[in-house]
Design an enzyme around this catalytic site. Sequence first.
Site, PDB file in Angstrom:
ATOM      1  N   GLU A 206     -20.501 -10.373  -6.936  1.00 48.03           N
ATOM      2  CA  GLU A 206     -21.358 -11.150  -6.026  1.00 48.03           C
ATOM      3  C   GLU A 206     -20.876 -12.586  -5.889  1.00 48.03           C
ATOM      4  O   GLU A 206     -21.616 -13.444  -5.400  1.00 48.03           O
ATOM      5  CB  GLU A 206     -22.808 -11.112  -6.505  1.00 48.03           C
ATOM      6  CG  GLU A 206     -23.349  -9.690  -6.538  1.00 48.03           C
ATOM      7  CD  GLU A 206     -24.846  -9.614  -6.739  1.00 48.03           C
ATOM      8  OE1 GLU A 206     -25.510 -10.658  -6.831  1.00 48.03           O
ATOM      9  OE2 GLU A 206     -25.351  -8.490  -6.791  1.00 48.03           O
ATOM     10  N   LYS A 338     -35.762  -4.796  -1.667  1.00 45.57           N
ATOM     11  CA  LYS A 338     -34.450  -4.448  -1.120  1.00 45.57           C
ATOM     12  C   LYS A 338     -34.633  -3.308  -0.120  1.00 45.57           C
ATOM     13  O   LYS A 338     -35.039  -2.204  -0.514  1.00 45.57           O
ATOM     14  CB  LYS A 338     -33.533  -3.961  -2.240  1.00 45.57           C
ATOM     15  CG  LYS A 338     -33.172  -5.007  -3.292  1.00 45.57           C
ATOM     16  CD  LYS A 338     -32.555  -4.315  -4.509  1.00 45.57           C
ATOM     17  CE  LYS A 338     -31.788  -5.256  -5.401  1.00 45.57           C
ATOM     18  NZ  LYS A 338     -31.395  -4.608  -6.681  1.00 45.57           N
TER      19      LYS A 338
HETATM   20  C1  2PG Z   1     -29.739  -6.423  -8.641  1.00 48.26           C
HETATM   21  C2  2PG Z   1     -28.702  -6.280  -7.549  1.00 48.26           C
HETATM   22  C3  2PG Z   1     -28.317  -7.601  -6.952  1.00 48.26           C
HETATM   23  P1  2PG Z   1     -27.228  -4.153  -7.370  1.00 48.26           P
HETATM   24  O1  2PG Z   1     -29.675  -5.763  -9.683  1.00 48.26           O
HETATM   25  O2  2PG Z   1     -30.703  -7.159  -8.466  1.00 48.26           O
HETATM   26  O3  2PG Z   1     -27.912  -8.531  -7.940  1.00 48.26           O
HETATM   27  O4  2PG Z   1     -27.565  -5.586  -7.998  1.00 48.26           O
HETATM   28  O5  2PG Z   1     -27.159  -4.312  -5.896  1.00 48.26           O
HETATM   29  O6  2PG Z   1     -25.915  -3.734  -7.985  1.00 48.26           O
HETATM   30  O7  2PG Z   1     -28.352  -3.262  -7.777  1.00 48.26           O
HETATM   31 MG    MG Z   2     -31.723  -6.525 -10.408  1.00 49.79          MG
END
Ligand code: 2PG
Ligand code: MG
Length: 429
Positions: A206, A338
Amino acid sequence: MTDTRIAGVRGRRVWDSRGRPTVEVDVALKGGATGRAIAPAGASMGSGEAVDLRDGGKALGGFDVSRAVNAVNGEIAQALLGKDAADQASVDQIMIALDGTPNKGRLGGNAIVATSMAVLHAAAAAAGVPLWKYLAQDRKVRIPLPEIQIFGGGAHAARRVDIQDFMVMCPGATSFAQALEWTAEVYLAAGSIMKQAGKLQGVADEGGFWPAFKSNEEALDTLVEAIARAGFKPREQVAISLDVAASEFGRNGAYTLALDDRRLDTGDMIAMLGRWLDAYPIISIEDPVAEDDAAGFAAFTKAYGDRCQVIGDDFLVTNAGRVREVAKNGAATAVLVKPNQAGTITETQAALAAGKAAKFGTIVSARSGETEDVTIVHLAVGWDAGQLKVGSFSRSERMAKWNECLRIEEALGKDAVFAGGDALGYSPK
Ligand code: 2PG
Ligand code: MG
């Protein structure tokens, strides 16, 4: 408003920030408006997330998305032609029913979320307003408090450190633009401290620095040093936020901190984080224990929920039902939101609304696999989430989002209200 009936849906394979295939969708409406969106992808994923449809096999590490793209161009396009893009809930419901599985695994969460977001963009374009404004309608919105990674770890840096995200938040900043400027200074200071100490190994997934630290605490010490060296008061102006992502190294109440060579049970984890809260200016902790440890979440929140925001990510997976349940038990004080965990815009919005109803902090978040798509920034502003997590302060898939939010703040001009520290899901004492 022009004719908002869907005239065309087209999916294609594009590539994400890890060089992996992902799904892009274009939606065209009868009146001529168009919308486009790209599905992101996680690496540290909750088991309750909508799942992406990948081809498997040897090519491209099994990550290819030709089946998901075919689903968009075939079944999904057929089902959506003629439907009203302005009626997002119906469009999303059609896709949920068409998929027919609880985790969107048949057509693919990647196919469905990209389509859902593209439909939303097309509807906003037909209305002739920016997406954030289309979502906000006449409601007042705030520019979110950014949560920005300085060091990457966990699944995003080959487990170089166990904790996944060492981030900063600027509760003392008075605008989004200022929060970015302060973070840029801290990022710069952290980089030069690490370089001097020979601990800089590049950047993680990231964009945060990939560190060569000897312990998780060394990361925290270095971050505090960077905040001070950049000239800010730790905590009041610039504070630390952690995503422990504990599901990546713990199950059934047993946790292994590989870097520190320590094995911990849930009580030890909570006690360790408590010591960190005493010793460091930490104001937010995400997934402090594993997703299967609801009792651990409740115990942690009971012990420290008045000293830091307690965010559920893998634990809540952008699911409105889970948010409501956890709010009842007091097992978190904030929810990470998300879109691709839920799979549709409608379900994502429901999870955020459930968080707000519970007086939780709400943080719209990117994934570790991202692209130039900036939809989440508009969701964070338009839904007045109050907080935005995008990754670090380098790599264009991250900067595209911070820069988009700057533009929105500028467009709001005198009406721009920065959410600041008030957006956190707890009241600092
Ligand atoms: C999280 C995300 C973003 P990932 O764990 O919050 O940092 O990671 O998209 O790999 O789940
Ligand atoms: Mg997370």
